[in-house]
Design a protein around this motif. Structure first.
Motif, PDB file in Angstrom:
ATOM      1  N   LYS A   1      76.253  84.964  46.144  1.00  0.00           N
ATOM      2  CA  LYS A   1      77.348  85.681  47.047  1.00  0.00           C
ATOM      3  C   LYS A   1      76.770  85.537  48.580  1.00  0.00           C
ATOM      4  O   LYS A   1      77.383  85.946  49.577  1.00  0.00           O
ATOM      5  CB  LYS A   1      77.437  87.162  46.788  1.00  0.00           C
ATOM      6  CG  LYS A   1      77.898  87.410  45.523  1.00  0.00           C
ATOM      7  CD  LYS A   1      77.765  88.781  45.336  1.00  0.00           C
ATOM      8  CE  LYS A   1      77.884  89.336  43.665  1.00  0.00           C
ATOM      9  NZ  LYS A   1      77.581  90.788  43.319  1.00  0.00           N
ATOM     10  N   ASP A   2      75.446  84.876  48.692  1.00  0.00           N
ATOM     11  CA  ASP A   2      74.729  84.918  50.015  1.00  0.00           C
ATOM     12  C   ASP A   2      75.955  83.878  51.096  1.00  0.00           C
ATOM     13  O   ASP A   2      76.608  82.870  50.497  1.00  0.00           O
ATOM     14  CB  ASP A   2      73.351  84.050  49.977  1.00  0.00           C
ATOM     15  CG  ASP A   2      72.782  84.446  51.134  1.00  0.00           C
ATOM     16  OD1 ASP A   2      71.889  85.602  51.426  1.00  0.00           O
ATOM     17  OD2 ASP A   2      72.838  83.678  52.080  1.00  0.00           O
ATOM     18  N   PRO A   3      75.700  84.273  52.395  1.00  0.00           N
ATOM     19  CA  PRO A   3      76.922  83.250  53.090  1.00  0.00           C
ATOM     20  C   PRO A   3      76.038  82.139  53.442  1.00  0.00           C
ATOM     21  O   PRO A   3      76.679  81.347  53.954  1.00  0.00           O
ATOM     22  CB  PRO A   3      76.612  84.275  54.579  1.00  0.00           C
ATOM     23  CG  PRO A   3      75.620  85.336  54.305  1.00  0.00           C
ATOM     24  CD  PRO A   3      75.369  85.742  52.945  1.00  0.00           C
ATOM     25  N   SER A   4      74.743  82.098  53.075  1.00  0.00           N
ATOM     26  CA  SER A   4      74.009  80.698  53.523  1.00  0.00           C
ATOM     27  C   SER A   4      74.257  79.683  52.261  1.00  0.00           C
ATOM     28  O   SER A   4      74.053  80.039  51.151  1.00  0.00           O
ATOM     29  CB  SER A   4      72.696  80.642  53.521  1.00  0.00           C
ATOM     30  OG  SER A   4      72.053  79.537  53.342  1.00  0.00           O
TER      31      SER A   4
ATOM     32  N   ARG B   1      72.802  79.876  47.930  1.00  0.00           N
ATOM     33  CA  ARG B   1      73.802  79.635  46.828  1.00  0.00           C
ATOM     34  C   ARG B   1      73.282  78.220  46.205  1.00  0.00           C
ATOM     35  O   ARG B   1      73.088  78.361  45.004  1.00  0.00           O
ATOM     36  CB  ARG B   1      74.998  79.575  47.344  1.00  0.00           C
ATOM     37  CG  ARG B   1      75.739  81.030  48.080  1.00  0.00           C
ATOM     38  CD  ARG B   1      76.984  81.085  48.255  1.00  0.00           C
ATOM     39  NE  ARG B   1      77.814  79.756  48.752  1.00  0.00           N
ATOM     40  CZ  ARG B   1      77.855  79.749  49.985  1.00  0.00           C
ATOM     41  NH1 ARG B   1      77.622  80.490  50.874  1.00  0.00           N
ATOM     42  NH2 ARG B   1      78.583  78.579  50.528  1.00  0.00           N
TER      43      ARG B   1
ATOM     44  N   THR C   1      81.189  73.868  49.249  1.00  0.00           N
ATOM     45  CA  THR C   1      80.538  73.822  50.506  1.00  0.00           C
ATOM     46  C   THR C   1      79.333  72.786  50.408  1.00  0.00           C
ATOM     47  O   THR C   1      78.651  72.760  49.621  1.00  0.00           O
ATOM     48  CB  THR C   1      80.127  75.159  50.670  1.00  0.00           C
ATOM     49  OG1 THR C   1      81.023  76.342  50.753  1.00  0.00           O
ATOM     50  CG2 THR C   1      79.157  75.397  52.261  1.00  0.00           C
TER      51      THR C   1
END
Length: 174
Positions: A108-111, A115, A142
């Motif tokens: 769930k990390d923004p990076s 992930r 992403t």
């Protein structure tokens, strides 16, 4: 040893690659890591430690992965350590559960780098109940700068790895 702390990126990479083969440096690298604040240097130290294969650093690496104050590069390398050492940890152990929980949270990390590395590590668990999670991560297109592919492509590859690692676990009885 001094090159890993030098701050010169080329020297640091060379030093970390050499030190990853010298397991006698583990305690020194850990001391350096404890005192080091520079992201690139922390990453180089963790890279060398990753290949030492000492499970004594398992909790340290889980802690680094969970620490959102750490840079994504450093947290990603901690996930890589877990990936390459999962076969040394039984799936029914507390260590395994704590690491998997940290990796699931890292999804769930923004990076995207965190992930990506978490997906890679989950694939190396050899634990089939994690297949649905990896399947879900195939929806994350992403791109990850500095890595080949996307979170999605890594999730697909990790699903294949998980199945191979599961076969290894069955052969090894772990």
């Amino acid at each position: 040893m001094k090159d890993i702390l030098a701050g010169d990126p080329i020297a640091m990479v060379k030093a970390s690659k050499l030190l990853c083969y010298d397991k006698s440096t583990t305690s020194t690298l850990l001391r350096f890591l404890e005192a080091e604040t520079r992201v690139e240097t922390r990453h180089a130290l963790l890279y060398a430690l990753t290949w030492h294969g000492h499970l004594a650093q398992w909790d340290l690496m889980v802690g680094i992965l969970k620490n959102v104050q750490e840079a994504p590069l450093v947290r990603g390398q901690a996930a890589e350590y877990l990936a390459y050492n999962f076969l040394g940890v039984r799936t029914d152990s507390t260590e395994f559960k704590v690491a998997v929980d940290a990796l699931l949270e890292a999804l769930k990390d923004p990076s995207p780098e965190v992930r990506y590395c978490a997906v890679h590590a989950l694939g190396n668990t050899g634990h089939p109940p994690l297949l649905p999670v990896l399947q879900e991560m195939r929806q994350d297109p992403t791109p990850v700068p500095g890595w080949a592919g996307t979170v999605s492509s890594q999730a697909s590859e990790s699903m294949e790895w998980l199945e191979r690692m599961h076969e290894n676990r069955l052969k090894n009885g772990s």
